[in-house]
Motif scaffolding. Sequence first.
Motif, PDB file in Angstrom:
ATOM      1  N   GLU A 134       1.870   5.939  -7.852  1.00 22.95           N
ATOM      2  CA  GLU A 134       1.563   6.612  -8.131  1.00 22.95           C
ATOM      3  C   GLU A 134       1.046   8.114  -7.756  1.00 22.95           C
ATOM      4  O   GLU A 134       0.382   7.993  -8.831  1.00 22.95           O
ATOM      5  CB  GLU A 134      -0.427   5.893  -7.425  1.00 22.95           C
ATOM      6  N   ALA A 135       1.362   8.781  -6.684  1.00 23.99           N
ATOM      7  CA  ALA A 135       1.149  10.150  -6.447  1.00 23.99           C
ATOM      8  C   ALA A 135       2.392  10.827  -7.023  1.00 23.99           C
ATOM      9  O   ALA A 135       2.650  11.767  -7.021  1.00 23.99           O
ATOM     10  CB  ALA A 135       1.218  10.554  -5.075  1.00 23.99           C
ATOM     11  N   GLY A 136       3.795   9.970  -7.736  1.00 24.89           N
ATOM     12  CA  GLY A 136       4.835  10.587  -8.353  1.00 24.89           C
ATOM     13  C   GLY A 136       6.073  11.113  -7.198  1.00 24.89           C
ATOM     14  O   GLY A 136       6.868  11.389  -7.241  1.00 24.89           O
ATOM     15  N   ASN A 137       5.535  10.490  -5.739  1.00 22.82           N
ATOM     16  CA  ASN A 137       6.401  10.916  -5.300  1.00 22.82           C
ATOM     17  C   ASN A 137       7.600   9.413  -5.052  1.00 22.82           C
ATOM     18  O   ASN A 137       8.075   9.697  -3.043  1.00 22.82           O
ATOM     19  CB  ASN A 137       5.182  11.273  -3.538  1.00 22.82           C
ATOM     20  N   LEU A 138       8.038   8.884  -5.710  1.00 24.54           N
ATOM     21  CA  LEU A 138       9.542   7.856  -5.287  1.00 24.54           C
ATOM     22  C   LEU A 138      10.478   8.414  -6.244  1.00 24.54           C
ATOM     23  O   LEU A 138      10.497   9.534  -7.012  1.00 24.54           O
ATOM     24  CB  LEU A 138       9.373   6.527  -5.879  1.00 24.54           C
ATOM     25  N   PRO A 139      11.800   8.480  -5.526  1.00 28.67           N
ATOM     26  CA  PRO A 139      12.930   9.278  -5.868  1.00 28.67           C
ATOM     27  C   PRO A 139      13.102   7.960  -7.303  1.00 28.67           C
ATOM     28  O   PRO A 139      12.516   7.280  -7.617  1.00 28.67           O
ATOM     29  CB  PRO A 139      14.233   9.227  -5.251  1.00 28.67           C
ATOM     30  N   ALA A 140      13.736   8.751  -8.423  1.00 32.33           N
ATOM     31  CA  ALA A 140      13.857   8.693  -9.643  1.00 32.33           C
ATOM     32  C   ALA A 140      15.185   6.950  -9.739  1.00 32.33           C
ATOM     33  O   ALA A 140      14.727   5.872 -10.965  1.00 32.33           O
ATOM     34  CB  ALA A 140      14.516   9.136 -10.557  1.00 32.33           C
ATOM     35  N   ASP A 141      15.607   7.243  -8.255  1.00 29.10           N
ATOM     36  CA  ASP A 141      17.089   6.238  -8.582  1.00 29.10           C
ATOM     37  C   ASP A 141      16.440   5.025  -7.528  1.00 29.10           C
ATOM     38  O   ASP A 141      16.950   3.562  -7.407  1.00 29.10           O
ATOM     39  CB  ASP A 141      17.698   6.480  -7.303  1.00 29.10           C
ATOM     40  N   GLY A 142      14.714   4.763  -7.320  1.00 22.49           N
ATOM     41  CA  GLY A 142      13.864   3.436  -6.934  1.00 22.49           C
ATOM     42  C   GLY A 142      14.774   3.597  -5.695  1.00 22.49           C
ATOM     43  O   GLY A 142      14.440   1.843  -5.197  1.00 22.49           O
ATOM     44  N   SER A 143      15.296   3.721  -5.037  1.00 18.15           N
ATOM     45  CA  SER A 143      15.676   4.116  -3.722  1.00 18.15           C
ATOM     46  C   SER A 143      14.738   3.649  -2.278  1.00 18.15           C
ATOM     47  O   SER A 143      15.318   3.397  -1.703  1.00 18.15           O
ATOM     48  CB  SER A 143      17.151   4.723  -2.609  1.00 18.15           C
ATOM     49  N   TYR A 144      13.944   4.702  -2.445  1.00 15.17           N
ATOM     50  CA  TYR A 144      12.797   4.610  -1.580  1.00 15.17           C
ATOM     51  C   TYR A 144      11.719   3.543  -1.463  1.00 15.17           C
ATOM     52  O   TYR A 144      11.504   3.020  -0.646  1.00 15.17           O
ATOM     53  CB  TYR A 144      12.013   5.465  -1.326  1.00 15.17           C
ATOM     54  N   GLY A 145      11.620   3.196  -2.612  1.00 16.52           N
ATOM     55  CA  GLY A 145      10.411   1.813  -2.833  1.00 16.52           C
ATOM     56  C   GLY A 145      11.010   0.401  -2.259  1.00 16.52           C
ATOM     57  O   GLY A 145       9.940   0.069  -0.635  1.00 16.52           O
TER      58      GLY A 145
ATOM     59  N   ILE B  66       0.424  -0.816   0.346  1.00 18.96           N
ATOM     60  CA  ILE B  66      -0.446  -0.166  -0.133  1.00 18.96           C
ATOM     61  C   ILE B  66       1.390   0.932   0.115  1.00 18.96           C
ATOM     62  O   ILE B  66       0.813   2.166  -0.856  1.00 18.96           O
ATOM     63  CB  ILE B  66      -1.140   0.000   1.091  1.00 18.96           C
ATOM     64  N   ALA B  67       1.619   1.674   0.986  1.00 21.88           N
ATOM     65  CA  ALA B  67       2.742   1.994   1.306  1.00 21.88           C
ATOM     66  C   ALA B  67       3.676   3.255  -0.150  1.00 21.88           C
ATOM     67  O   ALA B  67       3.730   3.771  -0.679  1.00 21.88           O
ATOM     68  CB  ALA B  67       3.912   2.139   2.400  1.00 21.88           C
ATOM     69  N   ALA B  68       4.132   1.546  -0.781  1.00 22.43           N
ATOM     70  CA  ALA B  68       4.651   1.355  -2.278  1.00 22.43           C
ATOM     71  C   ALA B  68       3.856   2.127  -3.016  1.00 22.43           C
ATOM     72  O   ALA B  68       4.131   3.372  -4.008  1.00 22.43           O
ATOM     73  CB  ALA B  68       5.802   0.387  -2.330  1.00 22.43           C
TER      74      ALA B  68
ATOM     75  N   VAL C 123      12.363   0.839   1.364  1.00 20.38           N
ATOM     76  CA  VAL C 123      11.991   1.478   2.493  1.00 20.38           C
ATOM     77  C   VAL C 123      10.456   1.307   3.188  1.00 20.38           C
ATOM     78  O   VAL C 123      10.070   0.612   4.286  1.00 20.38           O
ATOM     79  CB  VAL C 123      12.657   2.753   2.671  1.00 20.38           C
ATOM     80  N   LEU C 124       9.772   1.669   1.504  1.00 27.24           N
ATOM     81  CA  LEU C 124       8.364   1.726   1.540  1.00 27.24           C
ATOM     82  C   LEU C 124       8.019   0.513   2.696  1.00 27.24           C
ATOM     83  O   LEU C 124       7.002   0.183   2.767  1.00 27.24           O
ATOM     84  CB  LEU C 124       7.357   2.537   0.969  1.00 27.24           C
ATOM     85  N   ARG C 125       8.034  -0.517   1.409  1.00 27.63           N
ATOM     86  CA  ARG C 125       7.310  -2.058   1.665  1.00 27.63           C
ATOM     87  C   ARG C 125       8.443  -2.869   2.465  1.00 27.63           C
ATOM     88  O   ARG C 125       7.627  -3.621   3.000  1.00 27.63           O
ATOM     89  CB  ARG C 125       8.545  -2.697   0.158  1.00 27.63           C
ATOM     90  N   ASP C 126       8.980  -1.685   3.780  1.00 23.48           N
ATOM     91  CA  ASP C 126       9.468  -2.778   4.427  1.00 23.48           C
ATOM     92  C   ASP C 126       8.841  -2.641   6.314  1.00 23.48           C
ATOM     93  O   ASP C 126       9.078  -1.884   6.868  1.00 23.48           O
ATOM     94  CB  ASP C 126      10.743  -2.583   5.229  1.00 23.48           C
ATOM     95  N   ALA C 127       7.332  -3.091   5.557  1.00 22.96           N
ATOM     96  CA  ALA C 127       6.832  -2.974   7.180  1.00 22.96           C
ATOM     97  C   ALA C 127       7.125  -2.643   8.670  1.00 22.96           C
ATOM     98  O   ALA C 127       6.974  -2.452   9.529  1.00 22.96           O
ATOM     99  CB  ALA C 127       5.083  -3.042   7.030  1.00 22.96           C
ATOM    100  N   ALA C 128       7.593  -4.037   7.978  1.00 24.29           N
ATOM    101  CA  ALA C 128       8.134  -5.094   9.495  1.00 24.29           C
ATOM    102  C   ALA C 128       8.856  -4.395  10.078  1.00 24.29           C
ATOM    103  O   ALA C 128       9.382  -3.861  11.082  1.00 24.29           O
ATOM    104  CB  ALA C 128       8.681  -6.445   9.136  1.00 24.29           C
ATOM    105  N   ASP C 129      10.177  -3.727   9.408  1.00 22.27           N
ATOM    106  CA  ASP C 129      10.902  -2.935   9.873  1.00 22.27           C
ATOM    107  C   ASP C 129      11.334  -1.898  11.025  1.00 22.27           C
ATOM    108  O   ASP C 129      11.093  -1.347  12.266  1.00 22.27           O
ATOM    109  CB  ASP C 129      12.206  -2.306   8.685  1.00 22.27           C
TER     110      ASP C 129
END
Length: 161
Positions: free
Chosen positions: A25-36, A18-20, A38-44
């Motif tokens: 969809e909002a266009g708020n991920l860095p172009a380098d793909g580094s934040y996806g 959901i987070a990723a 982090v967003l997917r790691d809900a367990a952390d």
Amino acid sequence: MTTIRPARPAEYPVIGEIAANAYAEAGNLPADGSYGPVLRDAADRADKAELLVALDGDKPVGTVTVVRPDEPYAEICRPGELEFRMLAVAPQAAGGGVGRRLVEAVFDRARAEERGRVVLCVQDSAEVPRQLYHRLGFQRLPERDWSPKADIRLLAYYLEL
């Protein structure tokens, strides 16, 4: 009716998606793909902060990470403040008040912990979240604006409780 509660381990994969997806969809991920990732790691996030989930029935439809000043996910909060990060709502629930309910749950936590201020950062290009925060009464806190990367500018906001 939307229910807000702490996330459970079985929900972490769905919450991460959901987070990723919301950020993408909002266009708020860095172009380098580094934040996806982090967003997917809900367990952390659940391990190092407080991870809340919004449920429609028993289906996760939104999430927010609640952070205290001494926790690893803290970016701008200071003693006496509560910070929230990674607010995200599933596309099928967008516009239904889920984001607002999640932020109100953060307010409830802050009051229960006797924290007088809630703070957050939002990307300067993220118009929809910024509109929500404005409607909820958040004010700019420009002295805490920052950039995690050269092409990303985060704007700081606060709300006195």
